[in-house]
Design a protein around this motif. Structure first.
Motif, PDB file in Angstrom:
ATOM      1  N   THR A  35      21.229  27.120 -35.302  1.00  0.00           N
ATOM      2  CA  THR A  35      21.586  27.971 -36.439  1.00  0.00           C
ATOM      3  C   THR A  35      21.530  29.411 -35.959  1.00  0.00           C
ATOM      4  N   LEU A  36      22.655  30.097 -36.004  1.00  0.00           N
ATOM      5  CA  LEU A  36      22.785  31.428 -35.409  1.00  0.00           C
ATOM      6  C   LEU A  36      23.218  32.430 -36.465  1.00  0.00           C
ATOM      7  N   THR A  37      22.458  33.509 -36.577  1.00  0.00           N
ATOM      8  CA  THR A  37      22.820  34.631 -37.447  1.00  0.00           C
ATOM      9  C   THR A  37      23.187  35.811 -36.555  1.00  0.00           C
ATOM     10  N   THR A  38      24.442  36.257 -36.640  1.00  0.00           N
ATOM     11  CA  THR A  38      24.927  37.281 -35.716  1.00  0.00           C
ATOM     12  C   THR A  38      25.982  38.145 -36.376  1.00  0.00           C
ATOM     13  N   GLU A  39      26.134  39.349 -35.845  1.00  0.00           N
ATOM     14  CA  GLU A  39      27.202  40.239 -36.285  1.00  0.00           C
ATOM     15  C   GLU A  39      28.457  40.071 -35.426  1.00  0.00           C
ATOM     16  N   GLN A  40      28.368  39.211 -34.402  1.00  0.00           N
ATOM     17  CA  GLN A  40      29.515  38.973 -33.520  1.00  0.00           C
ATOM     18  C   GLN A  40      30.502  38.026 -34.200  1.00  0.00           C
ATOM     19  N   PRO A  41      31.792  38.092 -33.810  1.00  0.00           N
ATOM     20  CA  PRO A  41      32.782  37.192 -34.412  1.00  0.00           C
ATOM     21  C   PRO A  41      32.664  35.773 -33.860  1.00  0.00           C
ATOM     22  N   ARG A  42      33.421  34.857 -34.451  1.00  0.00           N
ATOM     23  CA  ARG A  42      33.412  33.449 -34.025  1.00  0.00           C
ATOM     24  C   ARG A  42      33.830  33.314 -32.555  1.00  0.00           C
ATOM     25  N   SER A  43      34.761  34.169 -32.087  1.00  0.00           N
ATOM     26  CA  SER A  43      35.249  34.057 -30.713  1.00  0.00           C
ATOM     27  C   SER A  43      34.137  34.262 -29.691  1.00  0.00           C
ATOM     28  N   ALA A  44      33.092  35.041 -30.050  1.00  0.00           N
ATOM     29  CA  ALA A  44      31.980  35.249 -29.128  1.00  0.00           C
ATOM     30  C   ALA A  44      31.212  33.956 -28.890  1.00  0.00           C
ATOM     31  N   ILE A  45      31.122  33.097 -29.916  1.00  0.00           N
ATOM     32  CA  ILE A  45      30.460  31.798 -29.747  1.00  0.00           C
ATOM     33  C   ILE A  45      31.292  30.908 -28.827  1.00  0.00           C
ATOM     34  N   ASP A  46      32.609  30.912 -29.034  1.00  0.00           N
ATOM     35  CA  ASP A  46      33.473  30.105 -28.173  1.00  0.00           C
ATOM     36  C   ASP A  46      33.385  30.552 -26.718  1.00  0.00           C
ATOM     37  N   ASP A  47      33.248  31.859 -26.498  1.00  0.00           N
ATOM     38  CA  ASP A  47      33.185  32.366 -25.124  1.00  0.00           C
ATOM     39  C   ASP A  47      31.954  31.857 -24.377  1.00  0.00           C
ATOM     40  N   LEU A  58      22.114  28.059 -24.028  1.00  0.00           N
ATOM     41  CA  LEU A  58      21.241  28.384 -25.168  1.00  0.00           C
ATOM     42  C   LEU A  58      20.775  29.832 -25.099  1.00  0.00           C
ATOM     43  N   ASP A  59      20.492  30.317 -23.904  1.00  0.00           N
ATOM     44  CA  ASP A  59      20.086  31.720 -23.761  1.00  0.00           C
ATOM     45  C   ASP A  59      21.215  32.662 -24.172  1.00  0.00           C
ATOM     46  N   GLU A  60      22.452  32.301 -23.829  1.00  0.00           N
ATOM     47  CA  GLU A  60      23.579  33.151 -24.214  1.00  0.00           C
ATOM     48  C   GLU A  60      23.757  33.175 -25.721  1.00  0.00           C
ATOM     49  N   LEU A  61      23.520  32.045 -26.386  1.00  0.00           N
ATOM     50  CA  LEU A  61      23.570  32.042 -27.845  1.00  0.00           C
ATOM     51  C   LEU A  61      22.478  32.919 -28.428  1.00  0.00           C
ATOM     52  N   ARG A  62      21.287  32.892 -27.818  1.00  0.00           N
ATOM     53  CA  ARG A  62      20.177  33.726 -28.282  1.00  0.00           C
ATOM     54  C   ARG A  62      20.531  35.211 -28.238  1.00  0.00           C
ATOM     55  N   GLU A  63      21.305  35.581 -27.191  1.00  0.00           N
ATOM     56  CA  GLU A  63      21.637  37.001 -27.024  1.00  0.00           C
ATOM     57  C   GLU A  63      22.612  37.495 -28.087  1.00  0.00           C
ATOM     58  N   LEU A  64      23.280  36.572 -28.788  1.00  0.00           N
ATOM     59  CA  LEU A  64      24.236  36.988 -29.810  1.00  0.00           C
ATOM     60  C   LEU A  64      23.555  37.383 -31.115  1.00  0.00           C
ATOM     61  N   GLY A  65      22.318  36.941 -31.323  1.00  0.00           N
ATOM     62  CA  GLY A  65      21.621  37.271 -32.566  1.00  0.00           C
ATOM     63  C   GLY A  65      20.383  36.417 -32.742  1.00  0.00           C
ATOM     64  N   GLU A  66      19.946  36.258 -34.002  1.00  0.00           N
ATOM     65  CA  GLU A  66      18.773  35.441 -34.296  1.00  0.00           C
ATOM     66  C   GLU A  66      19.195  33.978 -34.426  1.00  0.00           C
ATOM     67  N   CYS A  67      18.466  33.096 -33.751  1.00  0.00           N
ATOM     68  CA  CYS A  67      18.855  31.695 -33.817  1.00  0.00           C
ATOM     69  C   CYS A  67      17.637  30.787 -33.754  1.00  0.00           C
ATOM     70  N   PHE A 100      30.875  28.884 -24.349  1.00  0.00           N
ATOM     71  CA  PHE A 100      31.154  27.538 -23.836  1.00  0.00           C
ATOM     72  C   PHE A 100      32.490  27.455 -23.091  1.00  0.00           C
ATOM     73  N   ILE A 101      33.036  28.588 -22.661  1.00  0.00           N
ATOM     74  CA  ILE A 101      34.399  28.586 -22.115  1.00  0.00           C
ATOM     75  C   ILE A 101      34.513  27.757 -20.846  1.00  0.00           C
ATOM     76  N   PHE A 102      33.419  27.686 -20.045  1.00  0.00           N
ATOM     77  CA  PHE A 102      33.491  26.932 -18.789  1.00  0.00           C
ATOM     78  C   PHE A 102      33.528  25.422 -19.028  1.00  0.00           C
ATOM     79  N   VAL A 103      32.922  24.972 -20.124  1.00  0.00           N
ATOM     80  CA  VAL A 103      32.782  23.533 -20.363  1.00  0.00           C
ATOM     81  C   VAL A 103      33.520  23.088 -21.618  1.00  0.00           C
ATOM     82  N   MET A 104      34.387  23.961 -22.152  1.00  0.00           N
ATOM     83  CA  MET A 104      35.041  23.689 -23.427  1.00  0.00           C
ATOM     84  C   MET A 104      35.869  22.402 -23.398  1.00  0.00           C
TER      85      MET A 104
END
Length: 685
Positions: free
Chosen positions: A206-218, A170-179, A220-224
């Motif tokens: 709910t995440l608002t970010t300028e990062q692409p979709r791949s950044a969200i996937d990254d 959750l903290d990593e998602l927070r770092e991508l933008g406003e959530c 969860f890469i360890f537990v995908m």
């Protein structure tokens, strides 16, 4: 019992991770554009880097980071996947193994050379930094406009027990933008049914970010692979405002990277202002128990413990044999009943122990993919490796001892057997040569074959080399099988010049000695212009076998039951009538036989009614004349001493129920002796 060393556990897991990476890279040599393979290799490198940093293997983490970055660029389409990149990462993988085994060694020069090779493979677009510390991950390219995503995810119930901290995600998602974050507690059980190590929550973000979709996937890469993840873009701009009204989960301070933090789900739930939901159905604890059972299905056991347990089972079998002998001589019904029960249990324990020691040959064949790949690049030949019968199981000791002999045989097939691509085209063959590794079970043996479709063995060159080396006399008459067996003589080589692969006359004699030490045999077939096939006939196990106990003179001997075809009676008259020819007629075919009484020089007179035990090695048969067949016997194999290494008729010994020793007959040598005797009699006739 002392707890396992965490570093030792990491090394085991790192070895498995490196094997998976290597398998993915070798698969990529045929499918460079396979996105799933690229992602699998990237995840493996990412896992190895993170685990290495956690356990203090900083040099490994730093070096692996550069390989991970290269594959990340391939994954994002910045550079293409090439055979040069695969070869560079394969070479880098060997360096990673060295960093795992010896993290404090001087690997700097090798690392810099491999990093330069890696930089060249990805086009040199980005400078590769020295492997002194873990570099920061490359920044993810940002798009020009912010986008809003709805992320729903739930982790497996054993996620925290396996070291995953959901608050970190959750903290990593927070770092991508406003959530904004909503925790779902619908599956949270009552307190008395709650298991502290299990995870019952899921999240809507709910995440608002300028990062692409791949950044969200990254994130969860360890537990995908084990989680449920749903990511969708929100096009309605009013939705974020509505969601923002829901109180968000407060930020949690990150734990140090080297120490995973486990937060009970009850504490996490308390941070969200959502009313508690009804408890999970009452069957939840049972379901949890079954999941915990599945998680512990596979247990790593050191090989030496299995060997020690095998020794104990062997001693138990010997003790059980003694008990059965005492019970058979006693009139006590209770003693006989207990003896029969112990015999049944020891037999089941023996069979279970055998299964524990059995390993599929896939673990052996998998090692040769890398070898063939490297030899293809070294020799300039186009080689395809085909494996068959990988599920065939063999004793783990046999697997360990066969590794080096098979390496010699595969290298020999590639160097001597397969032609250059232009030579194959001229001969009307396809450009790519094929090496086939196959395994199959035949009775109590496993037959492992190495076959190629190359030029075959040149008989004239073999004979010329053998005559010049003094192995045979000039013009000596040899059968085709005897001529081909000469390639296993010490120092024998038909290579015109010494190369990295062959030419020094070592290797094939080691193969023969190793196989014979395993009580096995080697068969060779070769057809000029079509290829060669070398077959290794190896016993399934080296510890306990079922044997046929026989008497010759006053001594007892054991014949492996897997080699026995049938038993016949040989009267004294038939024995006397067969003097001088030593053949018996068996269903319209002549089978040579050996009188073990004469072979072992017992000095005793034959019994009135002798028995002939017909044994076979698959293609050849011979009869063994014994005085008495006592019956089947569970045989615990004991190795012969060094003083008896030259005794070829026996492969080991065993202890009988009365404490006496019985020798185990080496069927392969006895069959060879019988066939030699047959050839001599035919030549004399």
């Amino acid at each position: 019992m002392s707890s396992p060393d965490p570093v030792a556990v990491f090394r085991i897991e790192a070895a498995e991770c490196l094997e998976q990476i290597e398998a993915g890279l070798l698969d990529m040599t045929h499918r460079l554009d396979d996105k799933d393979l690229i992602d699998a290799v990237f995840r493996g490198l990412h896992t190895l880097k993170g685990s290495g940093a956690m356990f203090g293997f900083d040099a490994l983490a730093a070096f692996t980071h550069h390989c991970e970055t290269a594959f990340d660029r391939v994954r994002k389409g910045e550079v293409p996947a090439t055979s040069e990149l695969v070869a560079a990462v394969l070479a880098a993988q060997d360096h990673m193994r060295a960093l795992v085994d010896d993290p404090d060694g001087d690997h700097g020069a090798t690392g810099q050379r491999l990093l330069a090779q890696l930089q060249s493979a990805v086009g040199g677009r980005r400078e590769v930094a020295p492997a002194a510390a873990v570099a920061a991950p490359a920044a993810v390219p940002q798009s020009t406009a912010a986008r809003t995503w709805r992320v729903r995810f739930s982790l497996p119930e054993n996620a925290m027990a396996n070291g995953t901290n959901p608050l970190g995600l959750l903290d990593e998602l927070r770092e991508l933008g406003e959530c904004s974050i909503i925790v779902n507690k619908a599956t949270l059980p009552s307190l008395e049914n709650l298991v502290p190590t299990e995870l019952y929550l899921s999240w809507n973000v709910t995440l608002t970010t300028e990062q692409p979709r791949s950044a969200i996937d990254d994130v969860f890469i360890f537990v995908m692979d084990d989680m449920q993840l749903d990511v969708e873009e929100i096009t309605d701009t009013a939705a974020p405002a509505k969601m923002a009204a829901v109180p968000a989960m407060p930020a949690v301070e990150k734990a140090p990277e080297a120490v995973p933090v486990f937060v009970p789900p009850v504490v996490a739930a308390a941070t969200a202002s959502v009313e508690p939901a009804p408890a999970r159905r009452e069957t939840a604890p049972a379901v949890a128990d079954s999941r915990q059972a599945k998680a512990t299905e596979n247990v790593r056991v050191p090989a030496e413990r299995l060997d020690e347990l095998m020794d104990r089972v062997g001693e138990l079998v010997i003790a059980q044999s003694r008990l059965s002998r005492l019970a058979s001589a006693s009139a006590d019904i209770s003693l006989r009943s207990v003896s029969e029960e112990i015999e049944r249990l020891s037999g089941e324990l023996r069979d279970t122990m055998m299964v524990l020691r059995m390993v599929p040959v896939a673990t052996l064949f998998g090692r040769f993919r890398r070898l063939v790949h490297d030899l293809a690049r070294e020799t300039g030949k186009v080689i395809e490796l085909v494996t068959e019968g990988e599920s065939t199981e063999v004793d783990k000791t046999v697997i360990e001892r066969l590794a080096d002999p098979l390496v010699h045989l595969v290298r020999n097939s590639i160097d001597h057997g397969l032609e250059k691509p232009e030579e194959r085209v001229e001969a009307g063959k396809v450009e790519a040569g094929t090496v086939t590794l196959s395994a199959r079970q035949a009775g109590g043996e496993v037959i492992i074959s190495i076959k190629d479709d190359g030029r075959g063995i040149n008989r004239e060159r073999v004979r010329a080399k053998a005559e010049s080396s003094g192995l045979i006399q000039p013009g000596q008459a040899l059968s085709d099988a005897e001529l081909l067996q000469l390639i296993f003589a010490p120092g024998f080589s038909t290579a015109a010049q010494i190369t990295n692969l062959s030419g020094r006359g070592v290797g094939m004699d080691v193969v023969k000695k190793t196989v014979e030490a395993l009580r096995g045999a080697i068969d060779i077939e070769s057809r000029p212009g079509e290829g060669s096939e070398v077959s290794l006939r190896i016993p399934l196990t080296l510890a306990i076998i079922d044997g046929l106990l026989v008497r010759v003179g006053t001594g007892s001997y054991v014949i492996p039951l897997s080699a026995v075809e049938e038993c016949l009676e040989l009267s004294l008259e038939e024995d006397l009538r067969s003097r001088g020819r030593s053949f018996i007629s068996l269903r319209d075919s002549l089978v040579p036989f050996l009188r073990l009484r004469e072979v072992f020089r017992t000095g005793t007179r034959p019994d009135v009614y002798q028995k002939v035990v017909v044994v076979s090695t698959g293609t050849e048969r011979v009869g063994l004349v014994v005085d008495q067949i006592i019956g089947d016997h569970q045989t615990v194999i004991k190795s012969m001493s060094k003083l008896h290494q030259d005794v070829t008729h026996f492969s080991g010994a065993t202890i009988l129920g009365d404490g006496s020793v019985a020798l185990i007959l080496d069927v392969a040598h006895l069959v060879a002796a019988g066939q030699q005797q047959e050839a001599q009699l035919r030549a004399a006739g």
